[in-house]
Design an enzyme around this catalytic site. Structure first.
Site: not given
Length: 527
Positions: A123, A125, A434, A468, A480
Site C-alpha cells: 500500500t 504506507a 507484515h 521485516n 517497510t
C-alpha cells in the site's frame, strides 16, 4: 581469489534493493548479483503493480505473483484445502505455512513471489515508528539519519493527495473528534511521486534500483531460487541457486551474502542451510488489524470531481497517529468513491453516492518466543525446502488492546458515517502481511536474537540479513520504512567491511572487470 568484492543478494524487495543500490554507490568495483524466485511481472522490474494502467494488467501481474502450485500445493499447503477463517490469499500473494499442532497458527499468512516481492503490491504506507516501536539499542541521532535516508530512497511524501478536498474534509472531521484527547491526525506518509494530474505513481523496489539498473556491475536473475547457503567453516561463501525454468543448479561464490527473502522464507533458508541459532524463527509478530468500511453520510465530504479510475480508486489517505499513552495504534483512513469490499445487490449501502472510507486500526503484538515458525524437513514443499508450520496466538494482552482500539475506531467512524454490515472485523492472523521478529536483531549474542545491530548473523561471517523479520519490537506501524532504514544501516556497515577487506588497490584492479556477476569465476554446475 577475486581482486574485487562480490555480493549475492537473495530477494528483490525494498530491502534487497536498498543493499544493491547503496553497495554499488559506496564500494568501488563491487559486483552485485540479485536473485529472486519469482518472475518479472512489470516493466521496469519491481514496479508497484498499482501503477499499471488498467485493472486487467494489474490482475495479470498479481496472478503471476501467486507462486507455483506443486503436488502439495503452494508452500506445502495441500491443494484444495480451505483454511478456516479465510477465503483465499489476497490477490498477488499465496498462502504459506500451516498451523502447528495445538496452535491456531496464522491462517492468512501469505507472501508474494515475483521480482519486487511484496514491494510490488504494498500500500506504500510509510509511517515512522514512535515510542516503544523504536529500536532501543540504536542511537537516536543515527536512527534519524537512517530513517531519513530510507524516506529518500522510497520517495516518501507527506503530502499525498495534498489537493484532495475529500482528504482535507476527513482530516478536519476526524481531527476534531480526537483533538480533545491530544491525539494527532494528519496526512499518511506514503512512498509515491505526485503526478501533474493529481494522481500518484506508487513506489516500489524499482524506485530504489532506478539509478543502478544500467550499471554493468549489477545483475538481476528472476525465476532463480536459492536452495542453500554454502559455508567454509563458519563463513558463508556463496549459495546454491536453481534456475526454476530449466531446473539446473549452480554454486555461486560471493564475499558476502545478503538474505532478504522475507520474514518467513529467510529463516527457512537459514534452517535449510544448517544455520540454526536458538532464536531463528521465534518471536514472530505482526500487527493484529481491525478493518471496517464506513459508508459516508451525505454532505460529510465534497463529491469527487471526476469518476473513479478502476485501476486506482483511492482519492485520499489520512492517519490517526500512534501515541504511546493515548493512542498506541497506527490507524489509516482511505477514501474511495468505490466500496473496497463487495456488497450484496440489495444492500442499502451499495453505490453510496457519498462514497466510502476503509478504516484499518493496527495494534501491537508483544514478542514471545512461543510465537514461532517451525520447519519440517520430513515433509518438504514443492521446491524441496522444509515446509513451514506456524505456532501463533493472541494473548489476553493483545485482546485487551484490540478492545480499546475498537472504541477509537468507532469514534472516527461516527464522525463520517456508519459501518456497512459485517464490519468492522478482526482480520484473521496473518492478514496484515507484515511479519516481524523471526530473524530479529539484538544488542548481544544471548540467544534471543539472530543478528547484531548491523544485521550480521551472530557467529556466521559473510551473512547479512534484511527485511521485516529483523524488527525486534512490538510494532503497530507498517514496517517497510523501518526495514529499509535498517538496510541503510546494514549496507553502510557492509560497505565499510568490504572496503577495508579489499582496499583501494583491489578496488582499482576491479575497474577493468566491471559487469562480472559475483563469484562468476567460482560458479560450478551441480549435477
Amino acid at each position: 581469489m577475486t581482486t574485487h568484492p562480490s555480493v549475492l543478494i537473495i530477494g528483490s524487495g525494498p530491502t534487497g534493493a536498498t543493499y544493491a543500490r547503496l553497495l554499488l554507490e559506496q564500494v568501488p568495483g563491487v559486483s552485485v548479483l540479485m536473485v529472486d524466485a519469482g518472475p518479472v511481472v512489470t516493466s521496469p522490474p519491481g514496479m508497484n503493480v498499482k501503477n499499471l494502467p488498467s485493472a486487467e494488467e494489474q490482475t495479470t501481474a498479481r496472478l503471476a505473483s501467486q507462486g507455483r502450485a506443486g503436488a502439495d500445493g503452494v508452500s506445502g499447503i495441500p491443494a484444495g484445502v480451505v483454511v478456516e477463517g479465510t477465503i483465499t490469499a489476497r490477490q498477488g500473494t499465496h498462502l504459506i505455512g500451516r498451523a502447528a499442532e495445538g496452535s491456531p497458527g496464522m491462517p492468512a499468512a501469505a507472501v508474494a513471489t515475483c521480482v519486487g516481492g511484496q514491494g510490488a503490491h504494498w500500500t506504500c504506507a510509510t509511517p515512522r515508528p514512535r515510542g516503544g516501536e523504536r529500536i532501543p539499542f540504536i542511537d537516536e541521532a543515527e536512527w534519524e539519519e537512517h530513517v531519513t535516508a530510507a524516506e529518500e530512497l522510497l520517495h516518501v511524501t507527506k503530502a499525498a493527495f495534498g489537493d484532495s478536498p475529500q482528504a482535507a474534509a476527513i482530516l478536519d472531521r476526524v481531527g476534531e473528534t480526537f483533538a480533545p484527547d491530544g491525539i494527532e491526525v494528519g496526512p499518511l506518509p506514503v512512498a509515491a511521486d505526485p503526478r501533474p494530474d493529481g494522481t500518484l505513481r506508487w513506489g516500489g523496489p524499482d524506485v530504489v534500483l532506478a539509478p543502478v539498473f544500467d550499471d554493468p556491475r549489477f545483475s538481476l536473475r528472476a525465476d532463480t531460487l536459492c536452495v542453500r547457503l554454502v559455508r567454509d567453516g563458519d563463513r558463508v561463501v556463496g549459495a546454491v541457486l536453481r534456475d526454476l525454468l530449466s531446473g539446473a543448479e549452480e554454486q555461486v561464490g560471493a564475499d558476502a551474502v545478503v538474505v532478504a527473502a522475507d520474514a518467513i522464507r529467510s529463516p527457512r533458508l537459514l534452517w535449510a542451510s544448517g544455520v540454526r541459532p536458538p532464536a531463528l524463527g521465534r518471536y514472530l509478530t505482526e500487527h493484529p488489524l481491525i478493518f471496517g468500511v464506513v459508508a459516508l453520510r451525505d454532505g460529510v465530504l465534497p463529491p469527487p470531481e471526476e469518476a473513479a479510475t478502476p485501476a486506482d480508486p483511492i482519492r485520499g489517505v489520512v492517519s490517526v497517529r500512534y501515541d504511546e499513552e493515548r493512542h498506541p495504534y497506527h490507524a489509516q483512513i482511505m477514501y474511495s468513491p468505490v466500496c473496497p469490499v463487495p456488497l450484496p445487490e440489495d444492500s442499502p449501502y451499495r453505490d453510496n453516492p457519498a462514497g466510502y472510507v476503509g478504516m484499518g486500526w493496527g495494534v501491537r503484538k508483544w514478542p514471545r518466543p512461543e510465537d514461532r515458525l517451525l520447519f519440517d524437513d520430513e515433509r518438504p514443499d514443492e521446491d524441496g525446502l522444509p515446509s513451514v508450520r506456524i505456532a501463533y496466538e493472541l494473548t489476553e494482552r493483545e485482546h485487551a488492546e484490540l478492545d480499546r482500539a475498537r472504541v477509537q475506531q468507532a469514534r472516527a467512524a461516527a464522525a463520517l458515517g456508519e459501518f456497512v454490515p459485517g464490519t468492522p472485523v478482526l482480520m484473521p492472523s496473518g492478514s496484515s502481511l507484515h511479519y516481524m521478529g523471526t530473524v530479529r536483531m539484538g544488542p548481544a549474542d544471548d540467544g534471543t536474537s539472530v543478528c547484531d545491530p548491523w544485521s550480521r548473523v551472530w557467529g556466521v561471517p559473510g551473512l547479512v540479513l534484511a527485511g521485516n523479520g529483523l524488527i525486534p519490537t512490538a510494532n503497530a506501524c507498517n514496517p517497510t520504512l523501518t526495514s529499509v532504514a535498517l538496510a541503510v544501516r546494514g549496507a553502510g556497515a557492509l560497505a565499510a567491511e568490504l572496503g577495508a577487506a579489499f582496499g583501494a588497490e583491489g578496488a582499482e584492479a576491479a575497474e577493468g572487470g566491471e559487469g562480472a556477476e559475483p563469484g562468476a569465476d567460482k560458479a560450478a554446475e551441480i549435477n
